[in-house]
Design an enzyme around this catalytic site. Structure first.
Site, PDB file in Angstrom:
ATOM      1  CD  GLU A  55       3.397  -1.046   7.343  1.00  0.00           C
ATOM      2  OE1 GLU A  55       3.711  -0.908   8.550  1.00  0.00           O
ATOM      3  OE2 GLU A  55       3.464  -0.113   6.520  1.00  0.00           O
TER       4      GLU A  55
ATOM      5  CG  ASP B 144      -0.274  -0.195   2.531  1.00  0.00           C
ATOM      6  OD1 ASP B 144       0.800  -0.830   2.574  1.00  0.00           O
ATOM      7  OD2 ASP B 144      -0.795   0.282   3.559  1.00  0.00           O
TER       8      ASP B 144
END
Length: 405
Positions: free
Chosen positions: A147, A89
């Site tokens: 994350e 991400d």
């Protein structure tokens, strides 16, 4: 203790193939950089990952934790089951770099190296898949969403990312501008801190700014709480321990001359040891509440989202990864890492299985490096190849060795 095989030898010599993939590795990283996606919304990223894993011949599972992907590569020789984890991400930032491959998604940027992590993991999977006939054991590639919001690892584990096949060891790396390209750093034990996010809601009594004596000013109370919290760590945590408590946002008020009813402080708490973290969590609520009471106000602490524990590297695996780094990049470039107060939910994988999370340097060689999460964050792409080389070396070793006496 059983003798361990030399770390500078492998049944597979993949160095030439890594060199041949330098351009494709860089191109892949730049493609992800151009198309960053926010946490738990990594739809294009997940599609690209799945397509490349399918093309390489891996067994692919999609949709874990929403956008997570797992690729399973079964070698033709007997061995262990080892997972390599990469986060995928990006961050809600507007990029400030003048590069030909800057983000094409307004307000979203890969400013933490996850584009590099993803490209490295995919390249590793493709190289190992091309040598399946000589590969011992099973390599599991975990591409984790979310994350940056600590919302992906736990969901991936709950969805079975470490099962079918049952993973025995988890490895991974984080690119960092703290070290020059070509350097690898490893830390035994705690290497990254825990993280808690919290709101302190201060409630007072609103009124006119000209008549503060008729009100209970929550902004004044909030200011005293901010100052007081700085002493909570220094006065209540032993000097040899480490913790950071930060207030990063203050919300309150609507106009210059209006005392509001409420003010909100938003902050984070980080520590390397759980007893230290637990002590601060317990004291934080009482501390804020008592200060507010002194001013006839009320303060409640609300913890937000999940708790991210510290990243703790298994001692045996961290020591072995260091030895592997010496063999790969040389003793002068294989460093003992300095623990950082940043956090990473790789910690949850390492809580579930023994393993190691290490650092690979990507500091630019011609300018001052910008920190992670900065809109000017930039990596030296020479570190990508080092990441692939170290990833392959550690995975190949782990597939053949338990590192347990």
């Amino acid at each position: 203790m059983a003798a361990k095989p030399p770390v500078n030898k492998s049944t597979l010599d993949l160095s030439q193939e890594v060199r041949m993939r330098r351009d494709s590795l860089t191109d892949l990283r730049r493609d992800f950089h151009r198309h960053p996606e926010l946490s738990l919304k990594e739809h294009r990223t997940a599609t690209v990952i799945a397509e490349k894993l399918h093309a390489a011949g891996l067994d692919v599972r999609t949709g874990l934790a929403g956008t997570g992907v797992v690729g399973v590569l079964k070698g033709d020789k007997p061995g262990r089951v080892v997972a390599w984890r990469a986060d995928i991400d990006a961050l809600p930032l507007t990029e400030k770099l003048a590069l030909p491959f800057i983000s094409e998604s307004p307000g979203v940027m890969h400013a933490c190296g996850h584009d590099g992590h993803t490209a490295i993991a995919l390249t590793m999977a493709e190289i190992l898949a091309a040598h399946r006939r000589d590969l011992p054991g099973t390599a599991v590639f975990i591409f984790q969403p979310g994350e940056e919001v600590f919302g992906g690892a736990e969901k991936m584990i709950q969805a079975g990312a470490l099962e079918n096949p049952h993973v025995e060891t988890v490895l991974g790396l984080h690119l960092t501008t703290q070290y020059p390209a070509g350097h690898v750093a490893v830390k035994v034990g705690p290497s990254m801190a825990s993280a808690d996010f919290f709101d302190i809601v201060v409630k007072g009594k609103g009124g006119h700014g000209a008549f503060p004596h008729l009100s209970i000013d929550p902004i004044t109370v909030a200011a005293h709480i901010v100052i007081g919290l700085q002493e909570l760590v220094s006065r209540e945590i032993a000097a040899q321990e480490t913790a950071v408590l930060t207030i990063g946002q203050i919300e309150g008020g609507t106009k210059h001359n209006i005392i509001p009813e409420m003010a909100v402080l938003k902050g984070s708490l980080r520590a390397f040891k759980l007893p230290v973290r637990d002590q601060l969590v317990e004291r934080l609520s009482a501390f804020a509440s008592r200060i507010a009471q002194a001013y006839r106000a009320d303060a409640q602490v609300q913890f937000q989202g999940g708790f991210c524990p510290p990243v703790v590297n298994d001692a045996a695996w961290a020591g072995r990864v260091h030895d592997l780094a010496v063999a790969e990049v040389g003793a002068t470039c294989a460093l003992e890492a300095t623990p950082v107060m940043g956090s990473d939910d790789m910690s949850l994988f390492l809580n579930a299985r023994p393993g190691c999370y290490f650092w690979v340097g990507i500091a630019p060689s011609d300018k001052e490096p910008m920190p992670h999460h900065h809109p000017g964050f930039e990596m030296n792409e020479a570190g990508l190849e080092v990441g692939v080389r170290m990833g392959l070396r550690t995975v190949l070793y782990a597939l053949q060795n338990s590192d347990r006496s």
